[in-house]
Design an enzyme around this catalytic site. Structure first.
Site, PDB file in Angstrom:
ATOM      1  N   LYS A   1     -15.560  62.013  -0.151  1.00  0.00           N
ATOM      2  CA  LYS A   1     -15.396  60.647  -0.684  1.00  0.00           C
ATOM      3  C   LYS A   1     -15.057  60.610  -2.179  1.00  0.00           C
ATOM      4  CE  LYS A   1     -18.305  58.383   2.783  1.00  0.00           C
ATOM      5  NZ  LYS A   1     -19.423  57.463   3.034  1.00  0.00           N
TER       6      LYS A   1
ATOM      7  N   ASP B   1     -18.046  50.978   2.659  1.00  0.00           N
ATOM      8  CA  ASP B   1     -19.484  51.127   2.920  1.00  0.00           C
ATOM      9  C   ASP B   1     -20.272  49.920   2.411  1.00  0.00           C
ATOM     10  OD1 ASP B   1     -19.281  53.569   4.206  1.00  0.00           O
ATOM     11  OD2 ASP B   1     -19.608  54.753   2.388  1.00  0.00           O
TER      12      ASP B   1
HETATM   13  P1  NAP Z   1     -25.938  62.163  -1.063  1.00  0.00           P
HETATM   14  O1  NAP Z   1     -24.926  61.578  -1.988  1.00  0.00           O
HETATM   15  O2  NAP Z   1     -26.007  63.629  -0.880  1.00  0.00           O
HETATM   16  O3  NAP Z   1     -27.391  61.657  -1.539  1.00  0.00           O
HETATM   17  C1  NAP Z   1     -28.553  62.046  -0.850  1.00  0.00           C
HETATM   18  C2  NAP Z   1     -29.750  61.280  -1.404  1.00  0.00           C
HETATM   19  O4  NAP Z   1     -30.907  61.661  -0.634  1.00  0.00           O
HETATM   20  C3  NAP Z   1     -30.074  61.626  -2.854  1.00  0.00           C
HETATM   21  O5  NAP Z   1     -30.655  60.500  -3.461  1.00  0.00           O
HETATM   22  C4  NAP Z   1     -31.083  62.760  -2.677  1.00  0.00           C
HETATM   23  O6  NAP Z   1     -31.954  62.921  -3.790  1.00  0.00           O
HETATM   24  C5  NAP Z   1     -31.883  62.256  -1.502  1.00  0.00           C
HETATM   25  N1  NAP Z   1     -32.555  63.351  -0.783  1.00  0.00           N
HETATM   26  C6  NAP Z   1     -31.979  64.291   0.008  1.00  0.00           C
HETATM   27  N2  NAP Z   1     -32.928  65.125   0.496  1.00  0.00           N
HETATM   28  C7  NAP Z   1     -34.115  64.707  -0.016  1.00  0.00           C
HETATM   29  C8  NAP Z   1     -35.453  65.155   0.121  1.00  0.00           C
HETATM   30  N3  NAP Z   1     -35.771  66.214   0.864  1.00  0.00           N
HETATM   31  N4  NAP Z   1     -36.427  64.489  -0.529  1.00  0.00           N
HETATM   32  C9  NAP Z   1     -36.120  63.407  -1.286  1.00  0.00           C
HETATM   33  N5  NAP Z   1     -34.871  62.934  -1.463  1.00  0.00           N
HETATM   34  C10 NAP Z   1     -33.874  63.568  -0.820  1.00  0.00           C
HETATM   35  O7  NAP Z   1     -25.772  61.569   0.410  1.00  0.00           O
HETATM   36  P2  NAP Z   1     -25.288  60.098   0.797  1.00  0.00           P
HETATM   37  O8  NAP Z   1     -23.825  60.117   1.021  1.00  0.00           O
HETATM   38  O9  NAP Z   1     -25.869  59.136  -0.167  1.00  0.00           O
HETATM   39  O10 NAP Z   1     -25.963  59.945   2.231  1.00  0.00           O
HETATM   40  C11 NAP Z   1     -27.341  59.627   2.354  1.00  0.00           C
HETATM   41  C12 NAP Z   1     -27.603  59.177   3.784  1.00  0.00           C
HETATM   42  O11 NAP Z   1     -26.857  58.000   4.037  1.00  0.00           O
HETATM   43  C13 NAP Z   1     -27.157  60.190   4.850  1.00  0.00           C
HETATM   44  O12 NAP Z   1     -28.159  60.220   5.841  1.00  0.00           O
HETATM   45  C14 NAP Z   1     -25.869  59.593   5.404  1.00  0.00           C
HETATM   46  O13 NAP Z   1     -25.651  59.937   6.753  1.00  0.00           O
HETATM   47  C15 NAP Z   1     -26.192  58.102   5.286  1.00  0.00           C
HETATM   48  N6  NAP Z   1     -24.998  57.260   5.230  1.00  0.00           N
HETATM   49  C16 NAP Z   1     -24.896  56.308   6.186  1.00  0.00           C
HETATM   50  C17 NAP Z   1     -23.820  55.449   6.181  1.00  0.00           C
HETATM   51  C18 NAP Z   1     -23.723  54.397   7.240  1.00  0.00           C
HETATM   52  O14 NAP Z   1     -22.624  53.858   7.438  1.00  0.00           O
HETATM   53  N7  NAP Z   1     -24.802  54.076   7.912  1.00  0.00           N
HETATM   54  C19 NAP Z   1     -22.815  55.553   5.176  1.00  0.00           C
HETATM   55  C20 NAP Z   1     -22.969  56.533   4.199  1.00  0.00           C
HETATM   56  C21 NAP Z   1     -24.072  57.389   4.241  1.00  0.00           C
HETATM   57  P3  NAP Z   1     -31.512  63.838  -5.057  1.00  0.00           P
HETATM   58  O15 NAP Z   1     -30.623  62.965  -5.891  1.00  0.00           O
HETATM   59  O16 NAP Z   1     -32.785  64.180  -5.694  1.00  0.00           O
HETATM   60  O17 NAP Z   1     -30.783  65.032  -4.481  1.00  0.00           O
END
Ligand code: NAP
Length: 276
Positions: free
Chosen positions: A66, A101
């Site tokens: 992205k 999104d």
């Molecule tokens: P990302 O940019 O990698 O961000 C991940 C986030 O989760 C960060 O804030 C990270 O914290 C936190 N995190 C990950 N593992 C953790 C842990 N063990 N303990 C505490 N915090 C943790 O990913 P993203 O793109 O935002 O995606 C996040 C989620 O949203 C995913 O599950 C994805 O599938 C979902 N999503 C859904 C949609 C939808 O249409 N429903 C769209 C987009 C994304 P840090 O900053 O500390 O690493």
């Protein structure tokens, strides 16, 4: 000739995008196809550059493309503000992009908790990654005045304030209870609860009775957070709603028709998430 679009990711086989767009192609009787495109990060620039010659009218970018999609296309204001693009289309030979999104998240809230923004002055958002940026942008756009962001890495919550301004308040453990008790919205925008990872362990007993709890995670369909929110009698909005509702904006860019999210479509995708 049939119009073609694709979802580009690495990995990407798990993506439900072909089911969603395939459903709409069928509903509208279009001469079009939608496919998975498994593209390694190092191959993404070349793949995008050849999108037209490969016969695609556009595509959606999912993890981990992205941010690169933003840099390699002409993004609109929304994608630029969020720092990520997930919808790409060819416009007279130019690659343009936006971010759907935000619309997905907000439309899911509107559907699941109509009127949620009437008294939504304060929110608590967990996470500060890509999904959180879309969520925060959507909440600000709809007038939420104070958005507490709690994240494992506090510097990333601070970066959200720098990106979006003083309505975003990085919030630590000590400040969380007070923020939760005042919030009209509580949102998991981190990957808590995804694919059997530990759920977001946050106390919902003190939140307002009219609060809405939302989750961006859609595998599983009902996260532990949403289960506890429902048990507490709160309204909820799930990650599948967000996923489905980000689709019409993409589909329209590629195929020129704006489709709708139906119960039938939701059930079709739900079946695949349940392994049916
Ligand atoms: P990302 O940019 O990698 O961000 C991940 C986030 O989760 C960060 O804030 C990270 O914290 C936190 N995190 C990950 N593992 C953790 C842990 N063990 N303990 C505490 N915090 C943790 O990913 P993203 O793109 O935002 O995606 C996040 C989620 O949203 C995913 O599950 C994805 O599938 C979902 N999503 C859904 C949609 C939808 O249409 N429903 C769209 C987009 C994304 P840090 O900053 O500390 O690493």
């Amino acid at each position: 000739m049939a119009k073609k679009a694709c979802v580009m990711g690495w990995p990407v086989k798990h993506s439900r995008a072909p089911i969603i767009h395939g459903y709409w192609i069928e509903k509208h009787g279009l001469d079009a196809t939608f496919e998975h495109a498994e593209v390694r990060p190092e191959d993404f620039p070349a793949f995008l550059a050849e999108l037209g010659t490969r016969g695609f009218v556009g595509g959606s970018a999912t993890m981990p493309h992205k941010e690169m999609a933003l840099a390699l296309t002409e993004p609109d204001e929304r994608a630029t503000a969020i720092g990520a693009a997930n919808v790409i289309w060819l416009d007279n030979g130019k690659l343009r992009s936006t971010n759907s999104d935000v619309a997905g998240f907000v439309a899911a809230l509107d559907e699941s908790a109509p009127g949620w923004d009437r008294n939504a002055d304060k929110a608590v958002v967990f996470g500060a990654g890509g999904a959180a940026r879309s969520v925060v942008y959507g909440l600000l756009e709809r007038g939420v005045e104070r958005i507490h962001v709690h994240n494992r890495t506090p510097a990333k919550a601070q970066a959200l304030r720098e990106r979006f301004g003083a309505n975003v308040v990085p919030t630590d453990d000590a400040q969380l209870d007070t923020a939760m008790s005042r919030a009209a919205l509580v949102i998991n925008a981190a990957s808590f609860g995804m694919h059997g990872t530990p759920d977001l362990d946050v106390d919902l007993t003190t939140v307002r009775d009219d609060a809405v709890v939302a989750d961006v995670v859609y595998v599983p369909l009902e996260t532990g957070l949403l289960r506890r929110a429902r048990a507490r009698g709160l309204r909820v909005s799930d990650g599948l709603g967000m996923l489905l509702h980000q689709g019409p904006g993409c589909f329209e860019k590629w195929f020129g028709v704006r489709p709708v999210v139906t119960r039938e479509l939701r059930e079709r995708v739900e079946r695949t998430l349940r392994g049916g």
